[in-house]
Design a protein around this motif. Sequence first.
Motif, PDB file in Angstrom:
ATOM      1  N   TRP A  48      43.774  42.882  48.331  1.00 24.83           N
ATOM      2  CA  TRP A  48      43.989  42.537  46.922  1.00 24.83           C
ATOM      3  C   TRP A  48      42.662  42.336  46.207  1.00 24.83           C
ATOM      4  CZ3 TRP A  48      48.333  38.291  47.584  1.00 24.83           C
ATOM      5  CH2 TRP A  48      49.539  38.922  47.932  1.00 24.83           C
ATOM      6  N   THR A  50      40.072  43.956  46.270  1.00 28.20           N
ATOM      7  CA  THR A  50      39.436  45.209  45.847  1.00 28.20           C
ATOM      8  C   THR A  50      40.292  45.969  44.845  1.00 28.20           C
ATOM      9  OG1 THR A  50      40.415  46.429  47.717  1.00 28.20           O
ATOM     10  CG2 THR A  50      38.268  45.392  48.070  1.00 28.20           C
ATOM     11  N   GLU A  51      41.442  45.418  44.480  1.00 32.65           N
ATOM     12  CA  GLU A  51      42.365  46.088  43.572  1.00 32.65           C
ATOM     13  C   GLU A  51      42.199  45.575  42.144  1.00 32.65           C
ATOM     14  OE1 GLU A  51      46.300  45.510  45.020  1.00 32.65           O
ATOM     15  OE2 GLU A  51      45.962  46.535  46.921  1.00 32.65           O
ATOM     16  N   GLU A  52      42.575  46.442  41.193  1.00 34.11           N
ATOM     17  CA  GLU A  52      42.657  46.000  39.795  1.00 34.11           C
ATOM     18  C   GLU A  52      43.978  45.269  39.608  1.00 34.11           C
ATOM     19  OE1 GLU A  52      40.527  46.087  37.534  1.00 34.11           O
ATOM     20  OE2 GLU A  52      39.034  47.567  38.150  1.00 34.11           O
ATOM     21  N   PRO A  53      44.017  44.185  38.850  1.00 29.30           N
ATOM     22  CA  PRO A  53      42.932  43.572  38.084  1.00 29.30           C
ATOM     23  C   PRO A  53      42.337  42.354  38.780  1.00 29.30           C
ATOM     24  CG  PRO A  53      45.008  42.727  37.305  1.00 29.30           C
ATOM     25  CD  PRO A  53      45.331  43.603  38.487  1.00 29.30           C
ATOM     26  N   LYS A  55      39.891  42.341  41.456  1.00 28.06           N
ATOM     27  CA  LYS A  55      38.661  42.499  42.240  1.00 28.06           C
ATOM     28  C   LYS A  55      37.477  41.673  41.734  1.00 28.06           C
ATOM     29  CE  LYS A  55      36.979  46.632  39.834  1.00 28.06           C
ATOM     30  NZ  LYS A  55      36.541  48.034  40.018  1.00 28.06           N
ATOM     31  N   ASP A  56      37.493  41.288  40.448  1.00 29.07           N
ATOM     32  CA  ASP A  56      36.343  40.559  39.897  1.00 29.07           C
ATOM     33  C   ASP A  56      36.497  39.045  39.941  1.00 29.07           C
ATOM     34  OD1 ASP A  56      34.925  42.903  39.188  1.00 29.07           O
ATOM     35  OD2 ASP A  56      36.186  43.143  37.417  1.00 29.07           O
ATOM     36  N   LYS A  86      49.238  38.266  38.691  1.00 25.37           N
ATOM     37  CA  LYS A  86      49.215  39.120  37.505  1.00 25.37           C
ATOM     38  C   LYS A  86      49.413  38.297  36.233  1.00 25.37           C
ATOM     39  CE  LYS A  86      50.761  43.401  39.711  1.00 25.37           C
ATOM     40  NZ  LYS A  86      51.835  44.427  39.798  1.00 25.37           N
ATOM     41  N   ALA A  89      46.168  36.730  35.401  1.00 22.79           N
ATOM     42  CA  ALA A  89      45.210  37.713  34.897  1.00 22.79           C
ATOM     43  C   ALA A  89      45.438  38.046  33.434  1.00 22.79           C
ATOM     44  CB  ALA A  89      45.282  38.984  35.740  1.00 22.79           C
ATOM     45  N   LYS A 102      31.220  38.576  32.979  1.00 22.82           N
ATOM     46  CA  LYS A 102      30.732  39.943  33.146  1.00 22.82           C
ATOM     47  C   LYS A 102      29.535  40.228  32.238  1.00 22.82           C
ATOM     48  CE  LYS A 102      34.964  42.247  34.681  1.00 22.82           C
ATOM     49  NZ  LYS A 102      35.966  43.304  34.363  1.00 22.82           N
TER      50      LYS A 102
END
Length: 242
Positions: A48, A50-53, A55-56, A86, A89, A102
Motif C-alpha cells: 500500500w 507504494t500505491e496512489e494515493p 505512497k507519500d 481513502k 486521503a 511536497k
Amino acid sequence: MMSSSEDGSDFSNSAERKSIKKRKCGKSTEMKVSKTLIKYSQKYLKEWETEEPFKDWLTKRENDEFAFCFVCEVKLSYKEGKIALKKHAQTAKHISRLAVAKEKPSSVTSFFSTTPADITLCQTEAKLVTFLVENDIALSVVDDLVSLVKSLPHKNVIEKVRLGKQKATNLVRQGLAPYFKDKLADTLKERPFSIIIDETTDIGTTKQLAVCCIFSNEKLEMEVDLLDLIECSDGTAATVFA
C-alpha cells in the motif's frame, strides 16, 4: 361437519408445514452463525505504501495495530481495507498538509522522518559516524568509508564474516603486506624512483629503519610509498650502512 379423515389430513398438513418452517428457520440461523465465524479481518499490506494515493504519507509503526499518516500524525484503521485510508486521503486537512510537505520539505523533518526506510538510513549513518568518533578516526575518511560499505557484498555474506584482532593482524602481515610490496616493486621496475630512509622508534622502543620510495605515477603525480620497515640494533649511521 367434517369427517375424521379430513380432520386428520388437515392436522397432518398443518404439522408438516410447521416442521418445514422450523427447518428453514434453523437453516437460516445456522448460516448466520457460520458467516459470523468466518468473518475476514484485513491485514496491513506493505505494498500500500507504494500505491496512489498512499505512497507519500502512509506507513505502519512497529507493534502498532493501526496505519499511520506521518503528514497529519494520526492513526488510521485498516481493518476494513482501504476504505478509511481513502477517506482520510480526501479530507481537506490532509490534502492541505500534503501539499505543503511536497512544496517545502523541512530539512529537520526529512532527517528525523518517521518512514521505516528513512529511520533505518538515519540509524546506519549514525552508527558509521559513532564508529569514527569512538575510535578517534578523522571524519575526513567518511567518504571513503561510505564507498567501502557500498562495495560490500550482500548482507548474507557479511553475517558470515569472523574477523578478530589476531586474524586481522595476520591478514595484514601475511596477506596484504606482501601483496602490496610486490605490486610496488613491479611498479618501480617500470619508472624512475628515489629512495628515502629515516630511523624511527616504535612504541616498544624498537629501532627501525623506514625505507620509502618516491616516484611519478601514470597521471604524472608524485607518490610516496613505504617500501619496508627494517629492525636495527641502533639508529646510528654506521648501523644503517652496515
